[in-house]
Motif scaffolding. Structure first.
Motif, PDB file in Angstrom:
ATOM      1  N   ARG A   1      -8.479  -0.370  -2.900  1.00  0.00           N
ATOM      2  CA  ARG A   1      -9.722  -0.971  -3.377  1.00  0.00           C
ATOM      3  C   ARG A   1     -10.947  -0.462  -2.637  1.00  0.00           C
ATOM      4  O   ARG A   1     -12.069  -0.598  -3.129  1.00  0.00           O
ATOM      5  CB  ARG A   1      -9.649  -2.499  -3.243  1.00  0.00           C
ATOM      6  N   VAL A   2     -10.748   0.092  -1.435  1.00  0.00           N
ATOM      7  CA  VAL A   2     -11.905   0.462  -0.623  1.00  0.00           C
ATOM      8  C   VAL A   2     -11.991   1.963  -0.376  1.00  0.00           C
ATOM      9  O   VAL A   2     -12.734   2.408   0.499  1.00  0.00           O
ATOM     10  CB  VAL A   2     -11.879  -0.294   0.722  1.00  0.00           C
ATOM     11  N   VAL A   3     -11.248   2.748  -1.153  1.00  0.00           N
ATOM     12  CA  VAL A   3     -11.280   4.200  -0.970  1.00  0.00           C
ATOM     13  C   VAL A   3     -12.688   4.740  -1.155  1.00  0.00           C
ATOM     14  O   VAL A   3     -13.176   5.561  -0.358  1.00  0.00           O
ATOM     15  CB  VAL A   3     -10.312   4.886  -1.949  1.00  0.00           C
ATOM     16  N   SER A   4     -13.374   4.279  -2.191  1.00  0.00           N
ATOM     17  CA  SER A   4     -14.700   4.820  -2.502  1.00  0.00           C
ATOM     18  C   SER A   4     -15.755   4.432  -1.472  1.00  0.00           C
ATOM     19  O   SER A   4     -16.838   5.016  -1.435  1.00  0.00           O
ATOM     20  CB  SER A   4     -15.146   4.351  -3.895  1.00  0.00           C
ATOM     21  N   ILE A   5     -15.455   3.449  -0.628  1.00  0.00           N
ATOM     22  CA  ILE A   5     -16.416   2.991   0.369  1.00  0.00           C
ATOM     23  C   ILE A   5     -16.323   3.811   1.649  1.00  0.00           C
ATOM     24  O   ILE A   5     -17.219   3.800   2.477  1.00  0.00           O
ATOM     25  CB  ILE A   5     -16.198   1.488   0.651  1.00  0.00           C
ATOM     26  N   GLY A   6     -15.228   4.536   1.818  1.00  0.00           N
ATOM     27  CA  GLY A   6     -15.058   5.353   3.015  1.00  0.00           C
ATOM     28  C   GLY A   6     -14.581   4.588   4.227  1.00  0.00           C
ATOM     29  O   GLY A   6     -14.785   5.025   5.368  1.00  0.00           O
TER      30      GLY A   6
ATOM     31  N   THR B   1       0.852  -1.189   0.000  1.00  0.00           N
ATOM     32  CA  THR B   1       0.000   0.000   0.000  1.00  0.00           C
ATOM     33  C   THR B   1       0.885   1.235   0.000  1.00  0.00           C
ATOM     34  O   THR B   1       1.493   1.569   1.013  1.00  0.00           O
ATOM     35  CB  THR B   1      -0.921   0.021   1.231  1.00  0.00           C
ATOM     36  N   THR B   2       0.973   1.894  -1.138  1.00  0.00           N
ATOM     37  CA  THR B   2       1.849   3.051  -1.274  1.00  0.00           C
ATOM     38  C   THR B   2       1.074   4.361  -1.283  1.00  0.00           C
ATOM     39  O   THR B   2       1.510   5.347  -0.697  1.00  0.00           O
ATOM     40  CB  THR B   2       2.680   2.939  -2.564  1.00  0.00           C
ATOM     41  N   GLN B   3      -0.094   4.372  -1.929  1.00  0.00           N
ATOM     42  CA  GLN B   3      -0.883   5.594  -1.954  1.00  0.00           C
ATOM     43  C   GLN B   3      -1.589   5.827  -0.621  1.00  0.00           C
ATOM     44  O   GLN B   3      -1.649   6.948  -0.123  1.00  0.00           O
ATOM     45  CB  GLN B   3      -1.926   5.527  -3.074  1.00  0.00           C
ATOM     46  N   MET B   4      -2.136   4.765  -0.059  1.00  0.00           N
ATOM     47  CA  MET B   4      -2.919   4.871   1.184  1.00  0.00           C
ATOM     48  C   MET B   4      -2.095   4.386   2.370  1.00  0.00           C
ATOM     49  O   MET B   4      -2.527   3.587   3.186  1.00  0.00           O
ATOM     50  CB  MET B   4      -4.211   4.063   1.048  1.00  0.00           C
ATOM     51  N   ASN B   5      -0.881   4.908   2.495  1.00  0.00           N
ATOM     52  CA  ASN B   5       0.041   4.539   3.554  1.00  0.00           C
ATOM     53  C   ASN B   5       0.591   5.828   4.152  1.00  0.00           C
ATOM     54  O   ASN B   5       1.144   6.656   3.431  1.00  0.00           O
ATOM     55  CB  ASN B   5       1.163   3.667   2.982  1.00  0.00           C
ATOM     56  N   THR B   6       0.443   6.012   5.456  1.00  0.00           N
ATOM     57  CA  THR B   6       0.749   7.315   6.051  1.00  0.00           C
ATOM     58  C   THR B   6       2.234   7.612   6.186  1.00  0.00           C
ATOM     59  O   THR B   6       2.608   8.773   6.354  1.00  0.00           O
ATOM     60  CB  THR B   6       0.104   7.426   7.445  1.00  0.00           C
TER      61      THR B   6
END
Length: 367
Positions: free
Chosen positions: A266-271, A203-208
């Motif tokens: 994969r779950v960005v759009s789900i919030g 996870t590179t984009q959604m990794n803090t």
């Protein structure tokens, strides 16, 4: 890593004289070879997908596969009269795989040559090689996680979900309510370490922070009473999404330190990311502690700073920061005054309760 040594993510099968002996349309197709069946089942357990590129009548071929008990193993089968290179390309595009992650097996040299001419990165194998494919390094992942063993079901559920969304007449939030989403947040176990490590690495984009935690480091955190290693999984009425989030939390007397937070794209759009952060804020509020979260900018994770800011994390000064030692690295520490949040209306949440740490900050230094 060369294209030839890169892991194969999907093996595309020919049917006649490859998966079974004989030609279906000539009435000579027998039962599938046992070596083929064993190979398909082994690859499936390893998280490698199976698909089909065959010049055949779709209804007859699929009926034979169903009779043989193999139909369920294949995703995006392409059975028709077009060139096999087209079928392989469409399979790769539907799966969002690079051609180098796809392999093709066919008994006919001309068919293999046609695929290699148009898709030179796709690795091609003969029917005679099927019995030994599972011994090759490109078909042998380093680890087999819980998610890899259910990868086919996850993709099949995703295709059904997407098809229903395409036919749904209404806004996204209304569609989400029809999914019967269930988010589970649990403490990671020894069996979870491989997929938690995989999430920190992939996870590179959604990794803090962009930091990769290898399994030995994670194992040490599991044994440290100051740490919570949490894994979030998601499912809906179509099937599992698998592990979609991780939280590494270090607990002090008056502050909880969110060292790493990562979620699947994969779950960005789900919030889901916001739902996990709201849950963590609620847990902190009930334990009367503040939250401080690390953020280290990379060339890809700007969206995670936005996620933190949207959840209420700020640069506001607070005395609680003094309880944390600095690591001397380039990072931003964001602060949140926790509050109790109601669970989201679009999903059902189940989780473990978090409790105060029994050690004080002087019992150890921050790593």
């Amino acid at each position: 890593m060369t294209a030839q040594s890169a892991p194969v993510k999907c093996l595309v099968w020919d049917l006649d004289n490859t998966l079974w002996e004989g030609t279906l349309l000539e009435g000579g197709a027998g039962t599938p070879f046992e070596t083929v069946r064993r190979t398909i089942e082994t690859l499936d357990r390893r998280g490698i997908l199976n698909s089909i590129a065959s010049k055949n009548d779709y209804d007859l071929a699929w009926q034979r596969l169903e009779e043989a008990g193999l139909a369920e193993y294949f995703v995006i089968p392409k059975i028709g009269w077009w060139p096999k290179s087209r079928s392989v390309r469409e399979i790769a595009e539907a799966l969002k795989f690079a051609p180098a992650a796809v392999a093709f097996v066919d008994d006919q040299p001309a068919e293999r040559a046609e695929v290699q001419f148009h898709l030179p990165e796709v690795r091609c194998y003969t029917a005679e090689q099927v019995a030994t494919l599972t011994t090759l390094s490109e078909f042998t992942p380093a680890t087999a996680t819980v998610d890899s063993r259910q990868r086919r079901q996850m993709y099949q559920a995703g295709f059904r979900r997407d098809a229903e969304r395409d036919g749904f007449d209404g806004p996204d939030h209304s569609f989400l309510r029809t999914l019967e989403l269930e988010l589970r947040i649990e403490r990671a176990s020894e069996a979870d370490l491989a997929r938690v490590e995989e999430l920190t690495a992939r996870t590179t984009q959604m990794n803090t922070t962009g930091v990769h935690y290898p399994a030995p480091t994670l194992r040490g955190l599991l044994d440290d009473p100051r740490y919570e290693v949490l894994v979030a999984t998601l499912s809906d009425r179509f099937g599992p999404y698998g592990a979609i989030g991780i939280v590494l939390l270090e607990k002090f007397d008056t502050v909880w330190h969110l060292e790493l937070f990562a979620t699947s794209c994969r779950v960005v759009s789900i919030g889901v990311g916001g739902a996990i952060l709201d849950w963590l804020s609620t847990q902190a509020a009930r334990n009367n502690v503040h939250l401080i979260a690390d953020f280290r900018a990379t060339d890809r994770n700007r969206i995670m700073e936005v996620t933190y800011r949207f959840a209420g994390y700020t640069d506001d000064p607070c005395d609680c920061r003094a309880e944390l030692a600095t690591d001397g690295q380039s990072l931003t520490r964001l602060h949140l005054l926790p509050a109790v949040h109601e669970p989201p209306t679009t999903l059902r949440l189940s989780s473990v309760p978090l409790s105060p740490v029994q050690l004080s900050a002087t019992d150890g230094t921050h790593q």
